[in-house]
Motif scaffolding. Structure first.
Motif, short mmCIF file in Angstrom:
data_model
loop_
_atom_site.label_atom_id
_atom_site.label_comp_id
_atom_site.label_asym_id
_atom_site.label_seq_id
_atom_site.Cartn_x
_atom_site.Cartn_y
_atom_site.Cartn_z
N CYS A 228 0.83 -1.21 0.00
CA CYS A 228 0.00 0.00 0.00
C CYS A 228 0.86 1.26 0.00
O CYS A 228 0.38 2.35 -0.35
CB CYS A 228 -0.94 0.00 1.20
N ILE A 229 2.13 1.15 0.38
CA ILE A 229 3.05 2.29 0.40
C ILE A 229 4.15 2.05 -0.63
O ILE A 229 4.64 0.92 -0.79
CB ILE A 229 3.66 2.47 1.81
N ASP A 230 4.54 3.12 -1.30
CA ASP A 230 5.65 3.06 -2.25
C ASP A 230 6.95 3.06 -1.46
O ASP A 230 7.45 4.12 -1.05
CB ASP A 230 5.59 4.24 -3.22
N THR A 231 7.51 1.88 -1.23
CA THR A 231 8.72 1.78 -0.42
C THR A 231 9.95 2.29 -1.15
O THR A 231 10.94 2.69 -0.50
CB THR A 231 8.95 0.31 0.01
N GLU A 232 9.93 2.31 -2.47
CA GLU A 232 11.08 2.83 -3.21
C GLU A 232 11.25 4.34 -3.02
O GLU A 232 12.35 4.86 -3.10
CB GLU A 232 10.95 2.50 -4.68
N SER A 233 10.14 5.04 -2.77
CA SER A 233 10.24 6.48 -2.52
C SER A 233 10.85 6.79 -1.16
O SER A 233 11.18 7.96 -0.88
CB SER A 233 8.86 7.12 -2.61
N LEU A 234 11.01 5.78 -0.30
CA LEU A 234 11.62 5.97 1.01
C LEU A 234 13.13 5.83 0.98
O LEU A 234 13.78 5.97 2.02
CB LEU A 234 11.04 4.96 2.01
N CYS A 235 13.70 5.56 -0.18
CA CYS A 235 15.15 5.40 -0.30
C CYS A 235 15.81 6.78 -0.37
O CYS A 235 15.40 7.66 -1.15
CB CYS A 235 15.50 4.59 -1.53
N VAL A 236 16.85 7.02 0.44
CA VAL A 236 17.60 8.28 0.44
C VAL A 236 18.91 8.10 -0.31
O VAL A 236 19.20 8.82 -1.26
CB VAL A 236 17.85 8.76 1.88
N VAL A 237 19.73 7.12 0.10
CA VAL A 237 20.97 6.76 -0.59
C VAL A 237 20.93 5.25 -0.77
O VAL A 237 20.83 4.51 0.21
CB VAL A 237 22.21 7.19 0.21
N ALA A 238 20.98 4.81 -2.01
CA ALA A 238 20.85 3.39 -2.30
C ALA A 238 21.95 2.59 -1.61
O ALA A 238 23.15 2.90 -1.77
CB ALA A 238 20.88 3.14 -3.80
N GLY A 239 21.53 1.58 -0.86
CA GLY A 239 22.48 0.72 -0.18
C GLY A 239 23.04 1.27 1.10
O GLY A 239 23.81 0.58 1.78
N GLU A 240 22.70 2.53 1.46
CA GLU A 240 23.28 3.13 2.66
C GLU A 240 22.21 3.59 3.65
O GLU A 240 22.23 3.19 4.82
CB GLU A 240 24.19 4.32 2.30
N LYS A 241 21.28 4.43 3.19
CA LYS A 241 20.28 4.98 4.11
C LYS A 241 18.91 4.98 3.45
O LYS A 241 18.76 5.44 2.31
CB LYS A 241 20.66 6.40 4.54
N VAL A 242 17.94 4.51 4.20
CA VAL A 242 16.53 4.54 3.78
C VAL A 242 15.69 4.91 4.99
O VAL A 242 16.14 4.85 6.14
CB VAL A 242 16.09 3.17 3.21
N TRP A 243 14.46 5.30 4.72
CA TRP A 243 13.53 5.62 5.80
C TRP A 243 12.86 4.33 6.29
O TRP A 243 12.40 3.51 5.52
CB TRP A 243 12.44 6.57 5.32
N GLN A 244 12.83 4.17 7.62
CA GLN A 244 12.07 3.08 8.25
C GLN A 244 10.81 3.68 8.87
O GLN A 244 10.90 4.50 9.79
CB GLN A 244 12.89 2.35 9.32
N ILE A 245 9.66 3.27 8.38
CA ILE A 245 8.37 3.76 8.88
C ILE A 245 7.85 2.74 9.88
O ILE A 245 7.68 1.57 9.56
CB ILE A 245 7.37 3.96 7.72
N ARG A 246 7.59 3.21 11.08
CA ARG A 246 7.09 2.34 12.15
C ARG A 246 5.67 2.75 12.52
O ARG A 246 5.43 3.92 12.82
CB ARG A 246 8.01 2.43 13.37
#
Length: 440
Positions: free
Chosen positions: A115-133
Motif C-alpha cells: 500500500c506504500i511506495d517503499t522505493e520512494s523511502l530510499c535516500v541513498v541506495a544501499g546506505e540509508k533509507v527511511w524506516q516507517i514504524r
C-alpha cells in the motif's frame, strides 16, 4: 487476570437471538458499527473508534541501513500492543495467541499488499533509507480488534508527514518542519479489513462482531480489500468449512463496506487539513476548553427554553386538583407514628411461621435453663458429699478410677535376735584383726 467466562444462560441467549436475526445493540446482521476518526496535534497520530472499540495509531520514522536484498527500498514495520487498560484479560509483556495472529494479519494487510511506495523511502541506495514504524495501541476492547487496527494503521499512514532531506555527495541533511514542509507518504491504495463471524457451522453470518458475539462464534473470516475491489489478504480461523458461495457473498459485502469506510477516511483527512490551514482547534486540542483529557467531544444538545412558564401554567390548569386529605398521626406503639391514611404498619407483627419459631426458641430456652439449674444443684450436693470421701480421679474416655487414700507407715522395730548377732560378729572381727597385727 483471566477474563470472566460467559455463563451458559448468556451463551444460549446470544445464540437464540442470532437465530432470530437479532443482535444485542440493535443492528442487523450485515450492519457495521459507527466509525469515528479523530487526529492528534501532530501528523501521524489518530484515534479510531469502532463502536466502543478504540485504537490509537502513531507513526514514526528514522534513517536506517536498508536490507541487503532490497538496497533501494524503505522498511515498513507494524506493531500492535494489547494492554490491560483495554481489557483485564490482556497481560502486559506477554504475547498471547490473539496478539500474534492480529500482528501477522495487519502486516500482511499493510506491508505485503504494497500500500506504500517503499522505493520512494530510499535516500541513498544501499546506505540509508527511511524506516516507517506504525505503533497501534488498543485503548478499549469491545470486539473486532482487526478491523479497528487496520483502519487506524492506514489512517495514521495517510496522515503522517516525514521530514524532507537533501543529499550532497555522501552528506545527508534532514530538515526540520520550520525549515521545510514535511513530505507525505506515497500511498497506492487503502486496504481495510472486514470481519465476518459464523455460527452453527456457517449457518448464520454476522458482520463486525462485538466482544460477546466473538465468544460464542464458531469461526471467523477476515477479508482485506481496497476500494478497487482488490483482495489484499484473506484469512479463515475456527476450523469451519466454508462453501464457495459463502466466501463470494462475504467478498461482495466487504466491497460495499470498504467503499463506505474509504470515503469516511478521505473526508476526515480533508477536514483535518482544512482546520490546520485555518489555524482552528483540531484533534485532541478540542478537549482542552472542556478541562477534560479526552479526544472524544460530546456535542451539547440544544434545549428550547422559550415559553416555559406558559407551558407550565397550562399543564397545571389541565391537571386534576389534588384531593383534600388531612394527615393525622396514628400511634401504634410508644415511640412510633404514621402520618396520613393508609395501611397500618405491620412490621412489628410476626407471621405464623415466625411465631412458631419464637415459641420453639422460648421452649428450648426454658428447658435449657431448667437443666442448668438441675445440674448446679447436683454439683453442689456432690461437693458436699465428697468432702469426707477420698479423692477420685477419672478419665472421661476409659472410665478408669484411681482412689488415692493415705496409708499408715509402719514403725520399724528391730528384733532382739538381730542385735545379739550383730554384737557377736563385731567381736569376732576385732579378734581376727588383732591376731593379724601381732603376727606382723
Amino acid at each position: 487476570m483471566k477474563e470472566t467466562p460467559l455463563s451458559n444462560c448468556e451463551r444460549r441467549f446470544l445464540l437464540r437471538a442470532i437465530q432470530e436475526r437479532k443482535r444485542l445493540d440493535g443492528r442487523q446482521c450485515y450492519d457495521y458499527r459507527n466509525v469515528r476518526i479523530s487526529f492528534g496535534p501532530e501528523h501521524g497520530c489518530c484515534v479510531v473508534e469502532l463502536g466502543k472499540t478504540r485504537v490509537l495509531g502513531q507513526v514514526s520514522c528514522e534513517l536506517v541501513p536498508p536490507k541487503p536484498n532490497r538496497a533501494t527500498e524503505g522498511i515498513l514495520f507494524c506493531n500492535l500492543e494489547l494492554s490491560p487498560m483495554a481489557a483485564p484479560g490482556f497481560e502486559p509483556g506477554r504475547q498471547s495467541e490473539l496478539l500474534v495472529k492480529v500482528n501477522r494479519l495487519i502486516e500482511r494487510c499493510l506491508r505485503n499488499s504494497k500500500c506504500i511506495d517503499t522505493e520512494s523511502l530510499c535516500v541513498v541506495a544501499g546506505e540509508k533509507v527511511w524506516q516507517i514504524r506504525v505503533d497501534l495501541h488498543l485503548l478499549n476492547h469491545d470486539g473486532n480488534i482487526v478491523d479497528a487496527a487496520s483502519i487506524a494503521g492506514i489512517v495514521a499512514l495517510c496522515h503522517f508527514r516525514r521530514p524532507d532531506v537533501s543529499v550532497q555527495g555522501k552528506e545527508v541533511t534532514v530538515y526540520s518542519p520550520e525549515e521545510r514542509d514535511p513530505v507525505p507518504l506515497s500511498i497506492h491504495h487503502m486496504p481495510i479489513c472486514v470481519s465476518f463471524a459464523f455460527f452453527q457451522q456457517g449457518t448464520y453470518l454476522l458482520v463486525d462482531p462485538n466482544e460477546r458475539e466473538e465468544r460464542v462464534m464458531d469461526g471467523l473470516l477476515v477479508i482485506a480489500m481496497n476500494k478497487h475491489r482488490e483482495i489484499c489478504t484473506i484469512q479463515s480461523s475456527g476450523g469451519i468449512m466454508l462453501l464457495k458461495d459463502q466466501v463470494l457473498r462475504c467478498s461482495k459485502i466487504t466491497a460495499v463496506k470498504v467503499a463506505e469506510i474509504t470515503e469516511l477516511i478521505q473526508k476526515a483527512l480533508e477536514n483535518d487539513q482544512k482546520l490546520r490551514k485555518e489555524g482552528g482547534k483540531f484533534g485532541f486540542a478540542e478537549s482542552i476548553p472542556n478541562q477534560k483529557i479526552t479526544a472524544f467531544k460530546m456535542d451539547s444538545a440544544a434545549v428550547d427554553t422559550n415559553n416555559v412558564e406558559e407551558q407550565a401554567e397550562e399543564i397545571i390548569t389541565k391537571a386534576d386538583p389534588p384531593s383534600e386529605v388531612f394527615a393525622k398521626p396514628i400511634l401504634h406503639t410508644p415511640g412510633t407514628a404514621q402520618i396520613g391514611e393508609g395501611i397500618e404498619n405491620a412490621w412489628g407483627d410476626l407471621e405464623e411461621s415466625e411465631r412458631e419459631e419464637a415459641a420453639e426458641e422460648e421452649g428450648e430456652s426454658s428447658t435449657t435453663a431448667f437443666e442448668c439449674q438441675r445440674t448446679e444443684t447436683e454439683d453442689t450436693s456432690m461437693m458436699n458429699e465428697a468432702k469426707d470421701d477420698p479423692i477420685v480421679l477419672s478419665d472421661s474416655e476409659e472410665e478408669e478410677v484411681v482412689i488415692l487414700e493415705p496409708q499408715e507407715v509402719p514403725k520399724k522395730t528391730r528384733p532382739q535376735t538381730t542385735l545379739k548377732q550383730e554384737s557377736t560378729s563385731k567381736k569376732a572381727f576385732n579378734k581376727k584383726r588383732r591376731k593379724k597385727r601381732a603376727s606382723r
